[in-house]
Scaffold this motif. Structure first.
Motif, PDB file in Angstrom:
ATOM      1  N   LEU A   1       0.773  -1.205  -0.030  1.00  0.00           N
ATOM      2  CA  LEU A   1       0.084  -0.120   0.075  1.00  0.00           C
ATOM      3  C   LEU A   1       0.768   1.229  -0.082  1.00  0.00           C
ATOM      4  O   LEU A   1       0.614   2.184  -0.427  1.00  0.00           O
ATOM      5  N   PHE A   2       1.980   1.024   0.669  1.00  0.00           N
ATOM      6  CA  PHE A   2       2.856   2.284   0.745  1.00  0.00           C
ATOM      7  C   PHE A   2       4.377   1.710   0.188  1.00  0.00           C
ATOM      8  O   PHE A   2       4.880   0.870   0.739  1.00  0.00           O
ATOM      9  N   LYS A   3       4.937   2.534  -0.656  1.00  0.00           N
ATOM     10  CA  LYS A   3       6.090   2.137  -1.207  1.00  0.00           C
ATOM     11  C   LYS A   3       6.992   3.198  -0.978  1.00  0.00           C
ATOM     12  O   LYS A   3       7.076   4.292  -1.602  1.00  0.00           O
ATOM     13  N   PRO A   4       7.927   3.081  -0.019  1.00  0.00           N
ATOM     14  CA  PRO A   4       8.772   3.942   0.583  1.00  0.00           C
ATOM     15  C   PRO A   4       9.908   4.466  -0.250  1.00  0.00           C
ATOM     16  O   PRO A   4      10.548   5.653  -0.171  1.00  0.00           O
ATOM     17  N   ASP A   5      10.136   3.772  -1.386  1.00  0.00           N
ATOM     18  CA  ASP A   5      11.376   4.061  -2.356  1.00  0.00           C
ATOM     19  C   ASP A   5      10.758   5.106  -3.481  1.00  0.00           C
ATOM     20  O   ASP A   5      11.606   5.969  -3.722  1.00  0.00           O
ATOM     21  N   ILE A   6       9.662   5.462  -3.415  1.00  0.00           N
ATOM     22  CA  ILE A   6       8.884   6.364  -4.509  1.00  0.00           C
ATOM     23  C   ILE A   6       7.719   7.095  -3.879  1.00  0.00           C
ATOM     24  O   ILE A   6       7.219   8.080  -4.495  1.00  0.00           O
ATOM     25  N   ASP A   7       7.356   6.990  -2.524  1.00  0.00           N
ATOM     26  CA  ASP A   7       6.197   7.405  -1.959  1.00  0.00           C
ATOM     27  C   ASP A   7       6.635   8.248  -0.916  1.00  0.00           C
ATOM     28  O   ASP A   7       7.774   7.925  -0.156  1.00  0.00           O
ATOM     29  N   ILE A   8       5.895   9.419  -0.640  1.00  0.00           N
ATOM     30  CA  ILE A   8       6.319  10.313   0.628  1.00  0.00           C
ATOM     31  C   ILE A   8       5.248  10.122   1.537  1.00  0.00           C
ATOM     32  O   ILE A   8       3.798  10.228   1.279  1.00  0.00           O
ATOM     33  N   LEU A   9       5.562  10.057   2.775  1.00  0.00           N
ATOM     34  CA  LEU A   9       4.368   9.506   3.959  1.00  0.00           C
ATOM     35  C   LEU A   9       3.828  11.000   4.321  1.00  0.00           C
ATOM     36  O   LEU A   9       4.713  11.785   4.577  1.00  0.00           O
ATOM     37  N   ILE A  10       2.814  11.231   4.452  1.00  0.00           N
ATOM     38  CA  ILE A  10       2.025  12.367   4.719  1.00  0.00           C
ATOM     39  C   ILE A  10       1.544  11.909   6.256  1.00  0.00           C
ATOM     40  O   ILE A  10       0.782  11.057   6.635  1.00  0.00           O
ATOM     41  N   LEU A  11       2.293  12.517   7.321  1.00  0.00           N
ATOM     42  CA  LEU A  11       1.627  12.091   8.709  1.00  0.00           C
ATOM     43  C   LEU A  11       0.942  13.194   9.363  1.00  0.00           C
ATOM     44  O   LEU A  11       1.071  14.298   9.268  1.00  0.00           O
ATOM     45  N   ASP A  12      -0.153  12.678   9.859  1.00  0.00           N
ATOM     46  CA  ASP A  12      -1.290  13.350  10.619  1.00  0.00           C
ATOM     47  C   ASP A  12      -1.646  12.574  11.821  1.00  0.00           C
ATOM     48  O   ASP A  12      -2.019  11.594  12.251  1.00  0.00           O
ATOM     49  N   GLY A  13      -1.070  13.354  12.976  1.00  0.00           N
ATOM     50  CA  GLY A  13      -1.153  13.111  14.435  1.00  0.00           C
ATOM     51  C   GLY A  13      -0.016  12.641  14.910  1.00  0.00           C
ATOM     52  O   GLY A  13      -0.150  11.935  16.221  1.00  0.00           O
ATOM     53  N   ILE A  14       1.022  12.244  14.200  1.00  0.00           N
ATOM     54  CA  ILE A  14       2.319  11.892  14.955  1.00  0.00           C
ATOM     55  C   ILE A  14       3.613  12.436  14.122  1.00  0.00           C
ATOM     56  O   ILE A  14       3.601  12.755  12.792  1.00  0.00           O
ATOM     57  N   PRO A  15       4.694  12.704  14.698  1.00  0.00           N
ATOM     58  CA  PRO A  15       4.950  13.008  16.203  1.00  0.00           C
ATOM     59  C   PRO A  15       4.026  13.828  17.042  1.00  0.00           C
ATOM     60  O   PRO A  15       3.543  15.054  16.254  1.00  0.00           O
ATOM     61  N   ARG A  16       3.408  13.435  18.092  1.00  0.00           N
ATOM     62  CA  ARG A  16       2.878  14.762  18.852  1.00  0.00           C
ATOM     63  C   ARG A  16       3.651  15.579  20.000  1.00  0.00           C
ATOM     64  O   ARG A  16       3.025  16.481  20.310  1.00  0.00           O
ATOM     65  N   ASN A  17       4.875  15.086  19.993  1.00  0.00           N
ATOM     66  CA  ASN A  17       5.827  15.828  20.977  1.00  0.00           C
ATOM     67  C   ASN A  17       7.208  15.580  20.621  1.00  0.00           C
ATOM     68  O   ASN A  17       7.500  14.833  19.610  1.00  0.00           O
ATOM     69  N   ARG A  18       8.013  16.228  21.194  1.00  0.00           N
ATOM     70  CA  ARG A  18       9.700  16.239  21.129  1.00  0.00           C
ATOM     71  C   ARG A  18      10.210  14.597  21.418  1.00  0.00           C
ATOM     72  O   ARG A  18      10.829  14.380  20.530  1.00  0.00           O
ATOM     73  N   ARG A  19       9.478  14.108  22.213  1.00  0.00           N
ATOM     74  CA  ARG A  19      10.106  12.737  22.484  1.00  0.00           C
ATOM     75  C   ARG A  19       9.736  11.810  21.348  1.00  0.00           C
ATOM     76  O   ARG A  19      10.685  11.001  21.094  1.00  0.00           O
TER      77      ARG A  19
END
Length: 218
Positions: free
Chosen positions: A96-114
């Protein structure tokens, strides 16, 4: 101690995954914009909220979450990150996700510095979009409307909504400091959604990582 069991993810992704982070207060439109971007080829949207809601409590990680929530404790950042990484690994394995050609759109993570620090070895954050909404009363209105529309009456109270916004503001400050610099792009989240989308796309098109990946033959 402190080491995450990450062998499963590293077995399917040998390099750091290129990612864009969508940040914004509750009601700023992160979910809307992330879902639209995720439908464009070469982008993959990951909503942490959706992943949590779909969490199978019969699994080992699900039981771990239940143990914390049932005792009124916050789920540790290490556990949250481990869950996220297992979800990404699953999407890679199912193609579903191909990291060599896809960019991940993150929503809700990371939530903090840690969480951001824990993810640094595995994510190459190429852009952080901050959907800014300085008009807090508009955010309250949006959240109340959304809660009523979705039947989440407990989330429609003024106190709950304002507490969510305050929590977000505290988390935002430390995340913006963590990613300070050219990575951060401010976008007015109070604009009509189509204008917000246009602004996001224009920024992406100028991003060097996007330019490099767009040249690949797929």
């Amino acid at each position: 101690p402190g080491q995450l069991p990450i062998h499963r993810m590293t077995s399917v992704s040998k390099h750091r995954i290129k990612a864009c982070i969508l940040m914004g207060a509750p009601g700023a439109g992160k979910g809307t914009q992330g879902a639209i971007l995720g439908r464009i080829p070469r982008f993959h949207h990951f909503s942490m909220g959706d992943a949590f809601r779909a969490l199978d409590t019969r699994t080992e990680i699900g039981q771990e979450f239940v143990r914390y929530s049932s005792s009124g404790q916050l789920v540790p950042d290490e556990v949250t990150v481990r869950f996220f990484m297992s979800q990404v690994a699953s999407r890679i394995e199912s193609h579903l996700f191909k990291p060599d050609i896809d960019i991940l759109i993150l929503d809700g993570i990371p939530r903090n510095r840690r969480q951001a620090a824990l993810l640094e070895a595995h994510l190459d954050v190429v852009q952080l979009f901050h959907l800014s909404c300085p008009n807090r009363e508009e955010l309250v209105r949006r959240l109340r409307k959304r809660a009523l529309k979705e039947g989440r009456l407990d989330d429609a109270t003024e106190t709950v909504i304002r507490n969510r916004i305050l929590t977000y503001e505290a988390e935002t400050k430390e995340l913006l400091e963590h990613y300070a610099g050219s990575l951060i792009a401010e976008v007015n989240g109070l604009q009509p959604p189509v204008k917000v989308l246009s602004d996001l796309i224009q920024i992406i098109l100028l991003n060097p990582s996007w330019k490099d990946m767009s040249r690949q033959i797929v």
